[in-house]
Design a protein around this motif. Structure first.
Motif, PDB file in Angstrom:
ATOM      1  N   GLU A 181       7.442  -0.741   5.842  1.00 28.36           N
ATOM      2  CA  GLU A 181       6.716   0.152   4.937  1.00 28.36           C
ATOM      3  C   GLU A 181       5.807   1.108   5.715  1.00 28.36           C
ATOM      4  OE1 GLU A 181       4.065  -0.443   0.935  1.00 28.36           O
ATOM      5  OE2 GLU A 181       6.055  -1.322   1.098  1.00 28.36           O
ATOM      6  N   LEU A 182       5.174   0.612   6.770  1.00 29.96           N
ATOM      7  CA  LEU A 182       4.320   1.473   7.583  1.00 29.96           C
ATOM      8  C   LEU A 182       5.147   2.582   8.233  1.00 29.96           C
ATOM      9  CD1 LEU A 182       1.526   2.047   8.848  1.00 29.96           C
ATOM     10  CD2 LEU A 182       2.170   0.522  10.727  1.00 29.96           C
ATOM     11  N   PHE A 183       6.296   2.233   8.780  1.00 31.84           N
ATOM     12  CA  PHE A 183       7.134   3.222   9.448  1.00 31.84           C
ATOM     13  C   PHE A 183       7.664   4.249   8.450  1.00 31.84           C
ATOM     14  CE2 PHE A 183      10.605   4.776  12.127  1.00 31.84           C
ATOM     15  CZ  PHE A 183       9.974   4.815  13.361  1.00 31.84           C
ATOM     16  N   ARG A 184       8.087   3.769   7.279  1.00 31.30           N
ATOM     17  CA  ARG A 184       8.580   4.694   6.257  1.00 31.30           C
ATOM     18  C   ARG A 184       7.472   5.632   5.782  1.00 31.30           C
ATOM     19  NH1 ARG A 184      12.416   0.910   2.307  1.00 31.30           N
ATOM     20  NH2 ARG A 184      14.134   0.663   3.798  1.00 31.30           N
ATOM     21  N   ASN A 196       2.643   5.576  -3.501  1.00 36.94           N
ATOM     22  CA  ASN A 196       3.854   4.819  -3.838  1.00 36.94           C
ATOM     23  C   ASN A 196       4.122   3.655  -2.888  1.00 36.94           C
ATOM     24  OD1 ASN A 196       4.444   6.496  -6.025  1.00 36.94           O
ATOM     25  ND2 ASN A 196       5.561   7.955  -4.744  1.00 36.94           N
ATOM     26  N   TYR A 197       3.300   3.531  -1.849  1.00 37.86           N
ATOM     27  CA  TYR A 197       3.479   2.425  -0.896  1.00 37.86           C
ATOM     28  C   TYR A 197       2.459   1.338  -1.241  1.00 37.86           C
ATOM     29  CZ  TYR A 197       6.488   5.525   1.764  1.00 37.86           C
ATOM     30  OH  TYR A 197       7.521   6.338   2.148  1.00 37.86           O
ATOM     31  N   GLU A 198       2.928   0.311  -1.947  1.00 42.28           N
ATOM     32  CA  GLU A 198       1.997  -0.681  -2.490  1.00 42.28           C
ATOM     33  C   GLU A 198       1.356  -1.550  -1.422  1.00 42.28           C
ATOM     34  OE1 GLU A 198       3.717  -4.009  -4.642  1.00 42.28           O
ATOM     35  OE2 GLU A 198       5.719  -3.179  -4.262  1.00 42.28           O
ATOM     36  N   HIS A 199       1.908  -1.587  -0.205  1.00 45.34           N
ATOM     37  CA  HIS A 199       1.327  -2.415   0.848  1.00 45.34           C
ATOM     38  C   HIS A 199       0.539  -1.596   1.877  1.00 45.34           C
ATOM     39  CE1 HIS A 199       4.549  -5.028  -0.750  1.00 45.34           C
ATOM     40  NE2 HIS A 199       3.667  -5.980  -0.533  1.00 45.34           N
ATOM     41  N   ILE A 200       0.322  -0.305   1.587  1.00 45.91           N
ATOM     42  CA  ILE A 200      -0.487   0.554   2.461  1.00 45.91           C
ATOM     43  C   ILE A 200      -1.773   0.911   1.721  1.00 45.91           C
ATOM     44  CG2 ILE A 200      -0.598   2.700   3.764  1.00 45.91           C
ATOM     45  CD1 ILE A 200       1.502   0.806   4.837  1.00 45.91           C
ATOM     46  N   VAL A 201      -2.902   0.657   2.359  1.00 46.61           N
ATOM     47  CA  VAL A 201      -4.207   0.876   1.736  1.00 46.61           C
ATOM     48  C   VAL A 201      -4.953   1.980   2.486  1.00 46.61           C
ATOM     49  CG1 VAL A 201      -6.442  -0.167   1.177  1.00 46.61           C
ATOM     50  CG2 VAL A 201      -4.340  -1.524   0.981  1.00 46.61           C
ATOM     51  N   VAL A 202      -5.514   2.913   1.724  1.00 38.56           N
ATOM     52  CA  VAL A 202      -6.412   3.936   2.271  1.00 38.56           C
ATOM     53  C   VAL A 202      -7.731   3.806   1.523  1.00 38.56           C
ATOM     54  CG1 VAL A 202      -6.832   6.401   2.596  1.00 38.56           C
ATOM     55  CG2 VAL A 202      -4.513   5.495   2.826  1.00 38.56           C
ATOM     56  N   GLU A 239      15.933   2.470  11.229  1.00 42.38           N
ATOM     57  CA  GLU A 239      15.164   2.847  10.041  1.00 42.38           C
ATOM     58  C   GLU A 239      15.199   4.355   9.836  1.00 42.38           C
ATOM     59  OE1 GLU A 239      13.376   2.114   6.634  1.00 42.38           O
ATOM     60  OE2 GLU A 239      13.988   0.528   8.038  1.00 42.38           O
ATOM     61  N   ILE A 240      15.139   5.121  10.927  1.00 43.86           N
ATOM     62  CA  ILE A 240      15.213   6.581  10.814  1.00 43.86           C
ATOM     63  C   ILE A 240      16.552   6.998  10.235  1.00 43.86           C
ATOM     64  CG2 ILE A 240      15.293   8.730  12.143  1.00 43.86           C
ATOM     65  CD1 ILE A 240      13.271   7.425  14.073  1.00 43.86           C
ATOM     66  N   ARG A 241      17.650   6.419  10.757  1.00 37.32           N
ATOM     67  CA  ARG A 241      18.975   6.763  10.233  1.00 37.32           C
ATOM     68  C   ARG A 241      19.106   6.379   8.767  1.00 37.32           C
ATOM     69  NH1 ARG A 241      20.552   5.045  15.473  1.00 37.32           N
ATOM     70  NH2 ARG A 241      20.820   2.908  14.724  1.00 37.32           N
ATOM     71  N   LYS A 242      18.540   5.223   8.424  1.00 33.76           N
ATOM     72  CA  LYS A 242      18.641   4.737   7.048  1.00 33.76           C
ATOM     73  C   LYS A 242      17.897   5.648   6.082  1.00 33.76           C
ATOM     74  CE  LYS A 242      18.165   0.362   6.845  1.00 33.76           C
ATOM     75  NZ  LYS A 242      17.537  -0.981   6.856  1.00 33.76           N
ATOM     76  N   ARG A 243      16.790   6.224   6.553  1.00 34.64           N
ATOM     77  CA  ARG A 243      15.946   7.035   5.671  1.00 34.64           C
ATOM     78  C   ARG A 243      16.281   8.525   5.730  1.00 34.64           C
ATOM     79  NH1 ARG A 243      12.801   5.095   1.822  1.00 34.64           N
ATOM     80  NH2 ARG A 243      11.116   6.562   2.272  1.00 34.64           N
ATOM     81  N   ALA A 244      17.179   8.905   6.646  1.00 41.33           N
ATOM     82  CA  ALA A 244      17.414  10.333   6.882  1.00 41.33           C
ATOM     83  C   ALA A 244      17.832  11.073   5.615  1.00 41.33           C
ATOM     84  CB  ALA A 244      18.472  10.515   7.968  1.00 41.33           C
ATOM     85  N   SER A 245      18.805  10.522   4.865  1.00 41.84           N
ATOM     86  CA  SER A 245      19.296  11.227   3.668  1.00 41.84           C
ATOM     87  C   SER A 245      18.202  11.353   2.622  1.00 41.84           C
ATOM     88  CB  SER A 245      20.511  10.489   3.095  1.00 41.84           C
ATOM     89  OG  SER A 245      20.168   9.153   2.763  1.00 41.84           O
TER      90      SER A 245
END
Length: 556
Positions: free
Chosen positions: A268-271, A217-223, A423-429
């Motif tokens: 996006e990397l951090f998320r 689901n992360y369009e800017h992360i490539v594996v 970013e952590i606080r924003k994503r916590a919920s």
């Protein structure tokens, strides 16, 4: 206990003993208590020089000790920051082995000549590391691939070194105070699991598949995708990703590059990492800047999935709570969580002093880094304080701290204004919602039902036993101080609730049995008696739950 020196391992024992003598002398002096009469001090330059020499010595001892150094570089609870920084250098390139040796391994593993497996295979490696090296190649269908090949003789060398390290660790655990506190055997066991997994390149291929799914689901992360037909225990083939390591970017360099959206990539990397650690419980444990590429189309590619960190489910929300507390500067809360998730080995631990040290650290970092808090470094320092205080934290926490430290460095290169705690606080919920969604998955619900079935089966027997002990006045409860009248009343309430629960269970079982009987009268196509029993059980059960909750609330 004595160390058993196998003749073929004598040289390795001697090399390791020399390593300990060169780099463990100050610790030995402190452990014997001689530091009271001998001043053991080092300047910052001397410490840095010792750390550099340790790195050089580990590198000279071969792949096992290079990997051991890389593991130690994640253990801030064991080593000071100067050593951790020096050991980072072990990530750098090493001298490659010859093409002829590599070709022989590829042909042996793939069971075909190298020119049949590949349309072309470059003789010079793209990179060489301690366990293997990577060559560029092209498949018959024209696709460019990267082929990672294990160095010859690695498994035999490492198995011998692991046996020696296990002997030394067991000896230190039995006869030294440091061993009893840090349990070196457990560290060696963890190292054995990690390096054994890295030696099997099929696991890396499986990890590539797994993380491609987790990060879809992360369009800017490539594996990179593995080529399954060309993956074996010592060879892994994957699509070649074109790009440049983030280590080549200066801090904030992405701001001047129109092809790179630095803030978007950093976020996006951090998320993606927060999801890996706190939702899936599995994360790429080695995201140093050399393993994260900026691709030619402005995305981030993650490489080298040989080292994977895992976080058990019960620990994930506590880690999220810890990160939020760090971001909010709540040092007391951070200390409490560290004690909860850690294993206290020092019975004489001064808890208040420990909390004070953690609180002072968190407050100091917040006061000195008002613009941008270095979360990874702070997590590693917390691990160091825990280790020096005799509190063993889970290895996943030290791995997380190291990963966050690397992510902080990459984020600063992509976006100097990026704020990890925000970013952590924003994503916590959202992270908590994802955790709850996973806990409500069909497999989790089925597991809960199976556990409930076991409870229902065992409850009548246990209730009968308790009631029998009560009736014969043989129930014993060890309590230091109690109000006897309140205690008896409480026991009577418990007994009443258990009896009611058993009765309700009997009603449900009876109703279920009558459903199988073709009896009149019927209601809604079922025997009326069954529906009456179900209704009675439902009403009585609901009443019991309401009364329990009301009484518990009233007694607070």
């Amino acid at each position: 206990m004595r160390l058993s020196f196998r003749p073929e391992r004598i040289k390795r024992y001697r090399d390791f003993a020399a390593l300990l003598l060169r780099h463990g002398r100050a610790d030995l002096v402190r452990q014997t208590g001689l530091d009271r009469i001998i001043e053991v001090k080092e300047t910052a330059h001397e410490t840095s020089e010792r750390a550099r020499r340790l790195t050089d010595d580990l590198e000279s001892m071969g792949a096992t000790f290079v990997k051991l150094g890389q593991l130690l570089s994640t253990r801030s609870d064991l080593l000071p920051r100067t050593y951790l920084d020096a050991l980072e250098r072990l990530q750098s390139a090493v001298a490659p082995v010859t093409y002829e040796e590599i070709a022989a391994i590829v042909e042996e593993e793939l069971e075909q000549p190298i020119d049949q497996a590949f349309a072309s295979f470059e003789r010079e490696p793209l990179a060489a590391a301690s366990l293997g090296q990577v060559h560029r190649a092209r498949l018959k269908d024209g696709r460019e691939v990267a082929v990672k090949v294990q160095r010859p003789g690695m498994r035999e060398l490492i198995e011998g070194d692991l046996e020696m390290l296990g002997d030394v660790a067991a000896f230190m655990d039995a006869y030294t105070d440091l061993g009893r506190v840090y349990e070196f055997s457990r560290i060696v066991d963890s190292f054995r699991d990690s390096i054994t997994a890295e030696l099997d390149y099929r696991r890396e291929a499986a990890n590539l598949h797994r993380f491609r799914t987790l990060l879809a689901n992360y369009e800017h992360i490539v594996v990179p995708a593995p080529v399954d037909d060309l993956c074996t225990q010592r060879v892994v083939t994957m699509e070649l990703v074109h790009g440049r390591p983030t280590s080549t970017l200066a801090e904030g360099a992405a701001d001047g590059d129109d092809a790179i959206d630095g803030p978007l990539l950093a976020k996006e990397l951090f998320r993606a990492y927060l999801d890996q650690v706190l939702v899936h419980g599995m994360f790429h444990a080695d995201p140093h800047p050399g393993n994260v590429l900026v691709t030619s189309d402005g995305k981030l590619a993650l490489l080298d999935f040989g080292m994977i960190g895992r976080v058990r489910e019960g620990l994930r929300l506590r880690l999220l709570e810890l990160l939020i507390a760090i971001g909010d500067g709540k040092g007391d809360h951070v200390a409490r969580i560290a004690l909860d998730i850690g294993d206290t080995r020092d019975e004489a631990l001064d808890v208040e002093h420990f909390k004070s040290k953690i609180s002072d650290l968190v407050a100091r970092e917040h006061n000195s880094n008002l613009d941008q808090l270095d979360v990874g470094n702070l997590v590693l320092e917390i691990c160091r304080i825990c280790g020096s205080s005799g509190v063993l934290v889970p290895q996943s926490l030290t791995l997380l701290g190291k990963a966050l430290l690397n992510l902080d460095q990459i984020a600063r290169r992509l976006d100097p204004k990026f704020d990890p705690p925000a970013e952590i606080r924003k994503r916590a919920s959202r992270l908590m919602a994802k955790q709850l969604a996973r806990s409500a998955s069909p497999s989790a619900v089925l597991q809960g039902l199976l556990q409930s079935k076991e409870l229902v089966q065992e409850l009548p027997g246990r209730a009968n036993k308790i009631l029998e002990l009560l009736a014969t006045n043989r129930l014993k409860v060890g309590i230091d101080v109690m109000d006897e009248k309140s205690f008896i009343v409480g026991l009577q309430r418990i007994a009443n609730r258990i009896a009611t629960a058993v009765l309700l269970g009997s009603l449900v079982v009876g109703a279920a049995l009558t459903l199988r009987i073709d009896a009149e009268p019927k209601l809604l196509g079922y025997p009326a008696i069954a529906l009456v029993l179900f209704t009675a059980a439902s009403i009585a059960g609901s009443t019991l739950v309401v009364r329990i909750l009301w009484n518990d609330f009233r007694d607070r």
